[in-house]
Design an enzyme around this catalytic site. Sequence first.
Site, PDB file in Angstrom:
ATOM      1  N   GLU A 102     -11.810  15.663 -39.004  1.00 22.12           N
ATOM      2  CA  GLU A 102     -12.538  13.690 -39.922  1.00 22.12           C
ATOM      3  C   GLU A 102     -14.061  14.413 -41.033  1.00 22.12           C
ATOM      4  OE1 GLU A 102     -15.266  10.520 -37.481  1.00 22.12           O
ATOM      5  OE2 GLU A 102     -14.509  11.952 -36.276  1.00 22.12           O
ATOM      6  N   ASP A 138      -7.871   8.263 -23.340  1.00 23.53           N
ATOM      7  CA  ASP A 138      -6.569   8.275 -22.358  1.00 23.53           C
ATOM      8  C   ASP A 138      -6.866   7.447 -21.781  1.00 23.53           C
ATOM      9  OD1 ASP A 138      -8.749   8.755 -19.606  1.00 23.53           O
ATOM     10  OD2 ASP A 138      -9.014  10.223 -21.733  1.00 23.53           O
TER      11      ASP A 138
END
Length: 230
Positions: free
Chosen positions: A11, A198
Amino acid sequence: MTGIIGAMDEEISQLVEKMTEVESAEIADMVFNKGKLGGKEVVVVRSGIGKVNAAVCTQILATYFHVDAVINTGIAGSLRNEINIGDVVLSTDTLQHDVDATGFGYKPGVIPRMKTSVFEADGKLRKLAREACRRAVPDIGVHDGRVVSGDQFISDKAVKARLIELFDGSCTEMEGAAIAQAAYLNGIPFLIIRAISDKADDSASMDYGEFERRAIDNSVALMCDMIAHI
């Protein structure tokens, strides 16, 4: 000047590639890349994992680079069933879930002898981030919520349930509240942005490599758009 703290090397490298007039300095084993992104002055850095690294990184941004705002991007686990994998959480506030001075009569999460243990994110930055999400990554869900942080990787359902019950968290990770506290102590507005990795109840799954690639692409697009409109 805006400080951008990222969680992943990939990133950070993509953001630095998009910068101009880059000057890099290594301080406390972290590489701070100062330059322009979309014509705006920024410092982009990877803090490393955990609250200590995150707080040290934020203090360096305040002391050495005199940043006007701090934005932190990364990954978190969902604490809400309505927040799906790949969605983004924009922090309303943050706290440290692993602070425990209950033996001295404090409630869980309360930092002794501080005026507050819940650090409020900047509303203007959150508004800019939401607008940037709508423009740059319109296909993902965006949620406002509390980010709870601790030096623990949380995967156990029972622990997640405790974080929801005690702290009303929307997502959990390992850096945001430390960045928030350091920013608060220096009087600097901040925002924590988290891509969800998640589901709270483990009812959905996605290949992590695929998720990470999407999260990086979305984060870079979001950050470039947001900085351009600051």
